[in-house]
Write a protein that holds these residues in place. Structure first.
Motif, PDB file in Angstrom:
ATOM      1  N   LEU B  19      50.630  -4.660 -34.742  1.00 15.10           N
ATOM      2  CA  LEU B  19      51.028  -3.787 -35.857  1.00 15.10           C
ATOM      3  C   LEU B  19      49.996  -2.692 -36.065  1.00 15.10           C
ATOM      4  O   LEU B  19      50.334  -1.536 -36.327  1.00 15.10           O
ATOM      5  N   SER B  20      48.699  -3.075 -35.935  1.00 11.73           N
ATOM      6  CA  SER B  20      47.658  -2.074 -36.144  1.00 11.73           C
ATOM      7  C   SER B  20      47.698  -1.024 -35.038  1.00 11.73           C
ATOM      8  O   SER B  20      47.498   0.161 -35.295  1.00 11.73           O
ATOM      9  N   LEU B  21      47.972  -1.466 -33.801  1.00 12.15           N
ATOM     10  CA  LEU B  21      48.039  -0.487 -32.713  1.00 12.15           C
ATOM     11  C   LEU B  21      49.276   0.389 -32.877  1.00 12.15           C
ATOM     12  O   LEU B  21      49.272   1.564 -32.508  1.00 12.15           O
ATOM     13  N   ASN B  22      50.324  -0.182 -33.466  1.00 13.95           N
ATOM     14  CA  ASN B  22      51.573   0.566 -33.634  1.00 13.95           C
ATOM     15  C   ASN B  22      51.379   1.777 -34.534  1.00 13.95           C
ATOM     16  O   ASN B  22      52.020   2.804 -34.347  1.00 13.95           O
ATOM     17  N   VAL B  23      50.475   1.658 -35.518  1.00 12.18           N
ATOM     18  CA  VAL B  23      50.211   2.814 -36.378  1.00 12.18           C
ATOM     19  C   VAL B  23      49.705   3.978 -35.527  1.00 12.18           C
ATOM     20  O   VAL B  23      50.097   5.126 -35.718  1.00 12.18           O
ATOM     21  N   PHE B 140      48.205 -13.453 -43.833  1.00 10.39           N
ATOM     22  CA  PHE B 140      47.588 -12.167 -43.515  1.00 10.39           C
ATOM     23  C   PHE B 140      48.546 -11.275 -42.733  1.00 10.39           C
ATOM     24  O   PHE B 140      48.561 -10.057 -42.909  1.00 10.39           O
ATOM     25  N   ALA B 141      49.360 -11.899 -41.853  1.00 11.71           N
ATOM     26  CA  ALA B 141      50.310 -11.101 -41.067  1.00 11.71           C
ATOM     27  C   ALA B 141      51.336 -10.457 -41.995  1.00 11.71           C
ATOM     28  O   ALA B 141      51.647  -9.263 -41.863  1.00 11.71           O
ATOM     29  N   LEU B 142      51.831 -11.233 -42.963  1.00 10.64           N
ATOM     30  CA  LEU B 142      52.807 -10.677 -43.914  1.00 10.64           C
ATOM     31  C   LEU B 142      52.183  -9.547 -44.723  1.00 10.64           C
ATOM     32  O   LEU B 142      52.795  -8.506 -44.944  1.00 10.64           O
ATOM     33  N   LEU B 143      50.932  -9.787 -45.145  1.00 13.09           N
ATOM     34  CA  LEU B 143      50.232  -8.773 -45.927  1.00 13.09           C
ATOM     35  C   LEU B 143      50.070  -7.487 -45.112  1.00 13.09           C
ATOM     36  O   LEU B 143      50.342  -6.384 -45.603  1.00 13.09           O
ATOM     37  N   THR B 144      49.645  -7.653 -43.848  1.00 13.46           N
ATOM     38  CA  THR B 144      49.484  -6.490 -42.974  1.00 13.46           C
ATOM     39  C   THR B 144      50.807  -5.755 -42.830  1.00 13.46           C
ATOM     40  O   THR B 144      50.874  -4.525 -42.934  1.00 13.46           O
ATOM     41  N   PHE B 145      51.863  -6.545 -42.588  1.00 18.10           N
ATOM     42  CA  PHE B 145      53.189  -5.955 -42.404  1.00 18.10           C
ATOM     43  C   PHE B 145      53.569  -5.141 -43.637  1.00 18.10           C
ATOM     44  O   PHE B 145      54.007  -3.991 -43.532  1.00 18.10           O
ATOM     45  N   ALA B 146      53.352  -5.747 -44.830  1.00 15.87           N
ATOM     46  CA  ALA B 146      53.739  -5.076 -46.070  1.00 15.87           C
ATOM     47  C   ALA B 146      52.933  -3.792 -46.263  1.00 15.87           C
ATOM     48  O   ALA B 146      53.487  -2.730 -46.568  1.00 15.87           O
ATOM     49  N   ILE B 147      51.602  -3.886 -46.053  1.00 17.46           N
ATOM     50  CA  ILE B 147      50.755  -2.710 -46.279  1.00 17.46           C
ATOM     51  C   ILE B 147      51.119  -1.593 -45.302  1.00 17.46           C
ATOM     52  O   ILE B 147      51.302  -0.444 -45.691  1.00 17.46           O
ATOM     53  N   VAL B 152      53.542   3.561 -43.858  1.00 13.61           N
ATOM     54  CA  VAL B 152      54.372   4.347 -42.952  1.00 13.61           C
ATOM     55  C   VAL B 152      55.541   4.988 -43.695  1.00 13.61           C
ATOM     56  O   VAL B 152      55.972   6.089 -43.362  1.00 13.61           O
ATOM     57  N   LEU B 153      56.048   4.297 -44.731  1.00 10.60           N
ATOM     58  CA  LEU B 153      57.185   4.847 -45.471  1.00 10.60           C
ATOM     59  C   LEU B 153      56.763   5.921 -46.464  1.00 10.60           C
ATOM     60  O   LEU B 153      57.604   6.673 -46.943  1.00 10.60           O
ATOM     61  N   SER B 154      55.470   5.981 -46.773  1.00 13.26           N
ATOM     62  CA  SER B 154      55.003   6.956 -47.749  1.00 13.26           C
ATOM     63  C   SER B 154      55.025   8.359 -47.123  1.00 13.26           C
ATOM     64  O   SER B 154      55.199   8.502 -45.921  1.00 13.26           O
ATOM     65  N   PRO B 155      54.854   9.387 -47.932  1.00 12.14           N
ATOM     66  CA  PRO B 155      54.771  10.754 -47.380  1.00 12.14           C
ATOM     67  C   PRO B 155      53.705  10.863 -46.295  1.00 12.14           C
ATOM     68  O   PRO B 155      53.877  11.610 -45.336  1.00 12.14           O
ATOM     69  N   PHE B 156      52.640  10.066 -46.450  1.00  5.95           N
ATOM     70  CA  PHE B 156      51.577  10.070 -45.438  1.00  5.95           C
ATOM     71  C   PHE B 156      52.136   9.664 -44.076  1.00  5.95           C
ATOM     72  O   PHE B 156      51.831  10.275 -43.049  1.00  5.95           O
ATOM     73  N   GLY B 157      52.988   8.622 -44.076  1.00  6.33           N
ATOM     74  CA  GLY B 157      53.582   8.163 -42.815  1.00  6.33           C
ATOM     75  C   GLY B 157      54.473   9.224 -42.195  1.00  6.33           C
ATOM     76  O   GLY B 157      54.480   9.409 -40.974  1.00  6.33           O
TER      77      GLY B 157
END
Lengths: 72, 292
Positions: B19-23, B140-147, B152-157
């Motif tokens: 997930l982190s690499l996906n960003v 932690f995986a769920l937390l990472t996924f949520a964050i 990614v869904l925010s304007p920043f994403g």
């Protein structure tokens, strides 16, 4: 295992300039010399890293590299 | 049963890593070939701190901060490079970092690695058994996924995607592409550090040999195969690939072939990547609204 050699080959190509035969030759020579002279000053454990550091420094300083054509 | 739980823990850790690499790869288009370096920084920082007697609650944020800081420091010069050169720069950073772990014996014990890393402990509750650790890593995986979904869904994403799709256009619209890339890189590094922390405390032993280019390729494969630029892609990729990797162990092969299993795995991974790139370059899960 081959990663160190891959990076060195890539570094030599980049230093000399991509698409420049004599440049690659010069780049290889430069890297070989830098590596083996470099161990005079730093631990031999870092020998494989020298080529890479040179490559990044050159890429940052001159993105069009030593003998290659200027692309930007 | 234990094997299954073990696999689930490994999958959750790799899911965080992917997930982190996906960003970086999926949303910002930065092909980072040294992502394992941040995994290693997280693992080593937390391991060294807990071995020095600092509780896990403090070593975890310290490790995340360290991974983020290193990501920031690397990204300043590396992101000035374009495209492929960035990939090579990160690749070299990963290798140099491994050299540091190998050579700075006073700190990392060099190739001998760090054994006996304690299990994580929160307020007296120790995550020592497999189901408990699975609960921790899955949390932690769920937390990472949520964050990351939120980011990614925010304007920043959306700005990140704009930078990925057309850097010049994004800059004309007033987005500083360089800054957005740095932010994306730091976010990716922090979560890779989280995966590293979980890995170090799960395996209880880390050494420089755990953090080779093979790991980066595996996690890149997970992201690309699962579908880069999607939420579920890296998770699906982690499940499929880790199960596949482990199932190779149970192949009935003649005894004289078993020594070929390791290389065989690598060969199958390579083949899989090539086949995937040819027939389904967008991965198992497709990105919505992307160009086809």
């Amino acid at each position: 295992m081959g990663i160190a050699n891959l990076i060195k080959a890539f570094a030599a190509t980049l230093i000399g300039g991509v698409g420049n035969l004599w440049g690659a030759l010069l780049g290889g020579l430069l890297i070989g010399l830098a590596e083996n002279i470099g161990v005079l000053f730093i631990s031999p454990g870092y020998k494989d890293g020298i080529a890479f550091v040179i490559m990044v420094l050159i890429l940052l300083a001159r993105p069009y590299v030593i003998l290659g054509e200027r692309s930007d | 049963m234990d094997l299954l739980l073990h696999l689930c823990v490994v999958i959750t850790i790799y899911a965080i890593f992917a997930l982190s690499l996906n960003v970086e790869v999926g949303y910002t288009g930065l092909f980072n070939f040294g992502h394992v370096a941040f995994f290693a920084i997280g693992a080593y920082t937390s391991a060294l701190l807990t071995l020095a007697g600092i509780p896990f609650i403090w070593s975890l944020p310290a490790a995340l901060a360290m991974a983020g800081l290193c990501g920031f420091l690397l990204s300043i010069p590396a992101l000035k490079l374009q495209g492929d050169y960035f990939g090579i720069a990160t690749l070299g950073f990963g290798e140099i970092l491994r050299m540091i772990f190998n050579n700075e014996v006073w700190l990392t014990k060099g190739p001998m690695g760090l054994p006996g890393i304690p299990r994580p402990e929160f307020f007296g509750f120790i995550f020592d058994t497999l189901p408990r650790y699975l609960a921790l890593s899955a949390g932690f995986a769920l937390l990472t996924f949520a964050i990351l979904a939120f980011v990614v869904l925010s304007p920043f994403g959306r700005a990140l995607k704009a930078v990925r799709d057309d850097e010049t256009a994004a800059e004309i619209l007033g987005k500083n592409a360089y800054r957005f890339k740095i932010k994306s890189f730091v976010i990716g590094s922090v979560f890779a550090g989280l995966a590293g922390v979980l890995w170090a405390h799960y395996a209880t032993f880390i050494g420089p040999g755990d953090f080779t280019l093979t790991e980066t390729i595996l996690v890149l494969l997970i992201v690309v195969m699962g579908g880069k630029g999607t939420f579920l892609g890296p998770v699906v990729g982690a499940v499929v690939l880790i199960f596949f990797q482990e199932s190779v162990r149970f192949l009935r092969l003649p005894p004289e072939w078993t020594r070929l299993l390791g290389p065989l795995q690598q060969m199958i991974f390579g083949l899989l990547l090539v086949v995937l790139m040819v027939f389904r370059p967008e991965g198992i899960i497709r990105e919505k609204g992307g160009e086809r």
